[in-house]
Design an enzyme around this catalytic site. Structure first.
Site, PDB file in Angstrom:
ATOM      1  CD  GLN A  72      -3.084  -0.654  -0.205  1.00  0.00           C
ATOM      2  OE1 GLN A  72      -3.088   0.565  -0.521  1.00  0.00           O
ATOM      3  NE2 GLN A  72      -3.430  -1.517  -1.001  1.00  0.00           N
ATOM      4  CB  SER A  73       4.359   1.905  -1.289  1.00  0.00           C
ATOM      5  OG  SER A  73       5.133   2.975  -1.695  1.00  0.00           O
TER       6      SER A  73
END
Length: 339
Positions: free
Chosen positions: A75-76
């Site tokens: 989920q960067s």
């Protein structure tokens, strides 16, 4: 090399707004809160990484890069924005993402990653990410391509330089309004680029306010060490004589919660309060914890009546949707059903 000499690929909508938050201020006490809206930088739903990517992409193009490679958790925010700006510049992009799940659901940032069309590789751990990133870069170089590798969060001296510039932008806004804040709160982590750039920028300007980094992972000492080192590497890159010492960097690690990316009740309270007083959308990984830190300081009496403080909103809203299931139980008790 001076800041103005760094290659830059314009991407962000700047300056980002500096907004009053009167209802949030009233809910917390008799002090003033201003929100620096770096969630509104413009590209791929915005966020602080856009500023860094202006300089990183500029550097990549100056070196003749044909492909951008970077890595981060699944989920960067950084990976999402890197994929978007690579597409915008017409460069290929490779993402190495880590996830505890073998087949993570394409939600939040991961959904947007797929939308922007990079080559995506999934691994399990941070260590695997780093190894595979190096391997993929080498393979592409052997094919005759020109890879440009960006480490976690874009936190290199080139990337951090963007937040030296952001410090100048913010102080100019404050001077124009004749506002004199005492401190600025932001989310801080071991990548450290945003915190390092701001710390260096404000040091150059005579420390007009204190920066409070609210840790979202690890411990204060680890983050402080990284921020100081990166700030001083950035100063050297920019040809500046000034250097930071550990005493110049404040990190508060009381609001990390259970783990990186895992919110607790204080994070949820902060997110809810921001939403219901100012319509601000915070995320459970970074900004929710940063505001929880500000709230904690206020309730402990560490912010005096009449003070002005700044909250740096660094974006990250897509991660909120990726955690919808986990967050649902925090809100279910307050639901009402029409009869």
């Amino acid at each position: 090399m001076r800041l103005l000499d760094l290659p830059r690929y314009p991407l962000a909508q700047l300056p980002t707004p500096l907004e009053e938050a009167p209802r949030l201020s009233a809910a917390l006490g008799s002090f003033r809160i201003l929100v620096k809206r770096d969630d509104l930088t413009g590209v791929a739903l915005g966020g602080n990484k856009t500023r860094k990517l202006e300089y990183l992409l500029g550097d990549a193009l100056a070196h003749g890069a044909t492909v951008i490679l970077t890595e981060g958790p699944v989920q960067s925010n950084h990976c999402r924005q890197t994929a978007a700006v690579a597409a915008r510049a017409g460069l290929r992009c490779v993402l190495v993402l880590s996830s505890a799940e073998e087949r993570p659901s394409p939600q939040g940032n991961l959904l947007l990653d797929h939308l922007f069309g990079p080559e995506i590789h999934l691994v399990r751990t941070r260590e695997e990410r780093a190894r595979l990133l190096e391997q993929l870069a080498q393979e592409r170089a052997e094919r005759g391509e020109r890879p440009y590798v960006i480490p976690t969060g874009g936190s290199t001296p080139v990337g951090a330089a963007a937040y030296v510039r952001a410090a100048l932008e913010l102080v100019q806004q404050l001077v124009e309004r004749q506002v004199h804040p005492t401190r600025l709160f932001l989310a801080s982590s071991t990548s450290g680029g945003t915190h390092a750039g701001l710390a260096l920028g404000t040091k150059l300007l005579g420390d007009p306010f204190r920066i409070v980094g609210v840790a979202v992972e690890h411990d204060a000492a680890t983050i402080r060490e990284r921020v100081v080192a990166l700030a001083n590497e950035t100063a050297a890159t920019l040809g500046l004589a000034v250097r930071l010492a550990p005493a110049d960097v404040l990190v508060d690690d009381r609001w990390i919660g259970p783990d990186y990316g895992v919110p607790d009740a204080s994070t949820i309270e902060a997110m809810t309060l921001a939403a219901r007083t100012e319509g601000l959308v915070l995320d459970p990984v970074y900004t929710g914890k940063a505001l929880a830190g500000l709230i904690g300081h206020a309730r402990a009496g560490e912010i005096e009546p009449g003070e002005t403080v700044i909250f740096l909103h660094t974006g990250g809203a897509p991660a909120l949707f990726a955690q919808a299931g986990e967050l649902a139980h925090f809100f279910a008790a307050g639901d009402t059903v029409a009869s």
